[in-house]
Design a protein around this motif. Structure first.
Motif, PDB file in Angstrom:
ATOM      1  N   SER A  72      79.378  75.196  79.435  1.00 15.39           N
ATOM      2  CA  SER A  72      78.416  76.293  79.595  1.00 15.39           C
ATOM      3  C   SER A  72      78.898  77.299  80.633  1.00 15.39           C
ATOM      4  N   GLU A  73      79.573  76.842  81.673  1.00 13.46           N
ATOM      5  CA  GLU A  73      80.117  77.760  82.677  1.00 13.46           C
ATOM      6  C   GLU A  73      81.166  78.680  82.060  1.00 13.46           C
ATOM      7  N   ILE A  74      81.985  78.132  81.179  1.00  6.72           N
ATOM      8  CA  ILE A  74      82.986  78.954  80.485  1.00  6.72           C
ATOM      9  C   ILE A  74      82.284  80.010  79.639  1.00  6.72           C
ATOM     10  N   PHE A  75      81.309  79.573  78.846  1.00  2.00           N
ATOM     11  CA  PHE A  75      80.618  80.502  77.947  1.00  2.00           C
ATOM     12  C   PHE A  75      79.855  81.573  78.718  1.00  2.00           C
ATOM     13  N   LEU A  76      79.228  81.200  79.822  1.00  2.00           N
ATOM     14  CA  LEU A  76      78.503  82.201  80.618  1.00  2.00           C
ATOM     15  C   LEU A  76      79.469  83.193  81.262  1.00  2.00           C
ATOM     16  N   ASP A  77      80.657  82.730  81.685  1.00  2.00           N
ATOM     17  CA  ASP A  77      81.676  83.648  82.214  1.00  2.00           C
ATOM     18  C   ASP A  77      82.129  84.635  81.136  1.00  2.00           C
ATOM     19  N   ILE A  78      82.336  84.127  79.923  1.00  2.00           N
ATOM     20  CA  ILE A  78      82.733  85.009  78.815  1.00  2.00           C
ATOM     21  C   ILE A  78      81.643  86.032  78.551  1.00  2.00           C
ATOM     22  N   ALA A  79      80.392  85.576  78.480  1.00  2.00           N
ATOM     23  CA  ALA A  79      79.276  86.490  78.215  1.00  2.00           C
ATOM     24  C   ALA A  79      79.183  87.568  79.294  1.00  2.00           C
ATOM     25  N   LEU A  80      79.349  87.185  80.549  1.00  2.00           N
ATOM     26  CA  LEU A  80      79.334  88.150  81.650  1.00  2.00           C
ATOM     27  C   LEU A  80      80.498  89.129  81.512  1.00  2.00           C
ATOM     28  N   ASN A  81      81.658  88.612  81.149  1.00  2.00           N
ATOM     29  CA  ASN A  81      82.870  89.413  81.022  1.00  2.00           C
ATOM     30  C   ASN A  81      82.733  90.504  79.961  1.00  2.00           C
ATOM     31  N   ILE A  82      82.002  90.226  78.884  1.00  2.00           N
ATOM     32  CA  ILE A  82      81.906  91.196  77.783  1.00  2.00           C
ATOM     33  C   ILE A  82      80.500  91.778  77.611  1.00  2.00           C
ATOM     34  N   SER A  83      79.606  91.537  78.565  1.00  2.00           N
ATOM     35  CA  SER A  83      78.211  92.011  78.509  1.00  2.00           C
ATOM     36  C   SER A  83      77.512  91.518  77.249  1.00  2.00           C
ATOM     37  N   ALA A  84      77.351  90.204  77.174  1.00  2.00           N
ATOM     38  CA  ALA A  84      76.735  89.593  76.000  1.00  2.00           C
ATOM     39  C   ALA A  84      75.697  88.556  76.409  1.00  2.00           C
ATOM     40  N   TYR A  85      74.798  88.269  75.468  1.00  6.60           N
ATOM     41  CA  TYR A  85      73.897  87.129  75.582  1.00  6.60           C
ATOM     42  C   TYR A  85      74.513  85.990  74.797  1.00  6.60           C
ATOM     43  N   ILE A  86      74.351  84.768  75.272  1.00  8.46           N
ATOM     44  CA  ILE A  86      74.832  83.597  74.539  1.00  8.46           C
ATOM     45  C   ILE A  86      73.728  82.548  74.579  1.00  8.46           C
ATOM     46  N   TYR A  87      73.371  82.022  73.397  1.00  7.35           N
ATOM     47  CA  TYR A  87      72.227  81.115  73.293  1.00  7.35           C
ATOM     48  C   TYR A  87      72.234  80.418  71.931  1.00  7.35           C
ATOM     49  N   TYR A  88      71.443  79.344  71.818  1.00  7.98           N
ATOM     50  CA  TYR A  88      71.209  78.667  70.539  1.00  7.98           C
ATOM     51  C   TYR A  88      69.902  79.165  69.941  1.00  7.98           C
ATOM     52  N   ASP A  89      69.913  79.377  68.616  1.00 13.14           N
ATOM     53  CA  ASP A  89      68.716  79.883  67.930  1.00 13.14           C
ATOM     54  C   ASP A  89      67.851  78.746  67.394  1.00 13.14           C
ATOM     55  N   ASP A  90      66.838  79.110  66.600  1.00 13.02           N
ATOM     56  CA  ASP A  90      65.873  78.139  66.101  1.00 13.02           C
ATOM     57  C   ASP A  90      66.416  77.226  65.000  1.00 13.02           C
ATOM     58  N   ILE A  91      67.621  77.498  64.494  1.00 12.54           N
ATOM     59  CA  ILE A  91      68.216  76.580  63.525  1.00 12.54           C
ATOM     60  C   ILE A  91      69.472  75.913  64.098  1.00 12.54           C
ATOM     61  N   GLY A  92      69.666  76.033  65.416  1.00  9.09           N
ATOM     62  CA  GLY A  92      70.720  75.304  66.096  1.00  9.09           C
ATOM     63  C   GLY A  92      72.102  75.923  66.031  1.00  9.09           C
ATOM     64  N   ARG A  93      72.174  77.243  65.883  1.00  7.62           N
ATOM     65  CA  ARG A  93      73.483  77.910  65.862  1.00  7.62           C
ATOM     66  C   ARG A  93      73.646  78.736  67.131  1.00  7.62           C
ATOM     67  N   LEU A  94      74.844  78.641  67.707  1.00 10.04           N
ATOM     68  CA  LEU A  94      75.164  79.385  68.914  1.00 10.04           C
ATOM     69  C   LEU A  94      75.367  80.856  68.557  1.00 10.04           C
ATOM     70  N   HIS A  95      74.732  81.743  69.308  1.00 14.63           N
ATOM     71  CA  HIS A  95      74.851  83.191  69.093  1.00 14.63           C
ATOM     72  C   HIS A  95      75.517  83.849  70.290  1.00 14.63           C
ATOM     73  N   LEU A  96      76.355  84.833  69.993  1.00 17.46           N
ATOM     74  CA  LEU A  96      76.927  85.712  71.002  1.00 17.46           C
ATOM     75  C   LEU A  96      76.585  87.117  70.556  1.00 17.46           C
ATOM     76  N   THR A  97      75.678  87.778  71.278  1.00 15.15           N
ATOM     77  CA  THR A  97      75.201  89.096  70.895  1.00 15.15           C
ATOM     78  C   THR A  97      75.329  90.061  72.067  1.00 15.15           C
TER      79      THR A  97
END
Length: 189
Positions: free
Chosen positions: A158-183
């Motif tokens: 999760s630390e890696i993914f949050l660093d990536i999201a910060l690096n590219i100005s993105a949100y990262i999360y799991y949705d209601d059907i269990g898929r990881l989103h990068l938006t």
């Protein structure tokens, strides 16, 4: 197990935070001790789907609320009360160390690496093992990291993914059907 859920006994919490966005708690009737052997076989990373439903014109409709990872199922056996208490967190808990995701060695993502490839490849490492393909915004199709990201053993995915999201100005999360989103983060002008 719809007929075994104790009505009004549970909670579903959904937030818009990064990381764990969904948690749930519910109680099931443990008729004939049906769940005793089932829970003995559970391990870290065991998952379940949660749906909420309603009758509309006498037709049942169900709406997905998430794929959850079992936190700590508890059997309650009292003479008048045979229940199972279940709590779960969304699949982010497989990334943040709660139910997996702890790195066992140093993990480095060099500057210039395609973000989409990093996300897909990292979801398939042994400490996560999430086979659901991520949903990555087309805006990030060719986006690359702008600096090296290094995490030592003991850090989390999760630390890696949050660093990536910060690096590219993105949100990262799991949705209601269990898929990881990068938006992309959208800013008001």
């Amino acid at each position: 197990i719809e007929d075994l859920v104790i009505n009004d006994s549970g909670t579903l919490n959904i937030s818009l935070n990064e990381g764990v966005r969904r948690t749930c708690n519910l109680n099931l009737v443990n008729k004939n001790q049906k769940f005793n052997s089932f829970f003995k076989e559970l391990s870290i990373g065991s998952k379940f789907k949660l749906y909420l439903g309603d009758l509309i014109n006498d037709e049942p409709y169900y709406f997905p609320q998430g794929i959850f990872v079992f936190d700590d199922p508890t059997l309650v056996s009292q003479t008048s009360n045979l229940t199972v208490q279940i709590s779960g967190t969304d699949k982010w808990s497989m990334l943040n160390g709660q139910n997996g995701g702890i790195l066992d060695s140093t993990y480095t993502i060099p500057s210039g690496t395609k973000v989409a490839d990093v996300i897909k490849d990292t979801l398939n490492i042994l400490v996560v093992s999430d086979p659901a393909p991520p949903v990555i915004s087309s805006e990030f199709k060719d986006t690359v990291t702008t600096y090296d990201i290094t995490k030592e053993a003991g850090a989390t995915v999760s630390e890696i993914f949050l660093d990536i999201a910060l690096n590219i100005s993105a949100y990262i999360y799991y949705d209601d059907i269990g898929r990881l989103h990068l938006t992309p983060v959208e800013y008001d002008d």
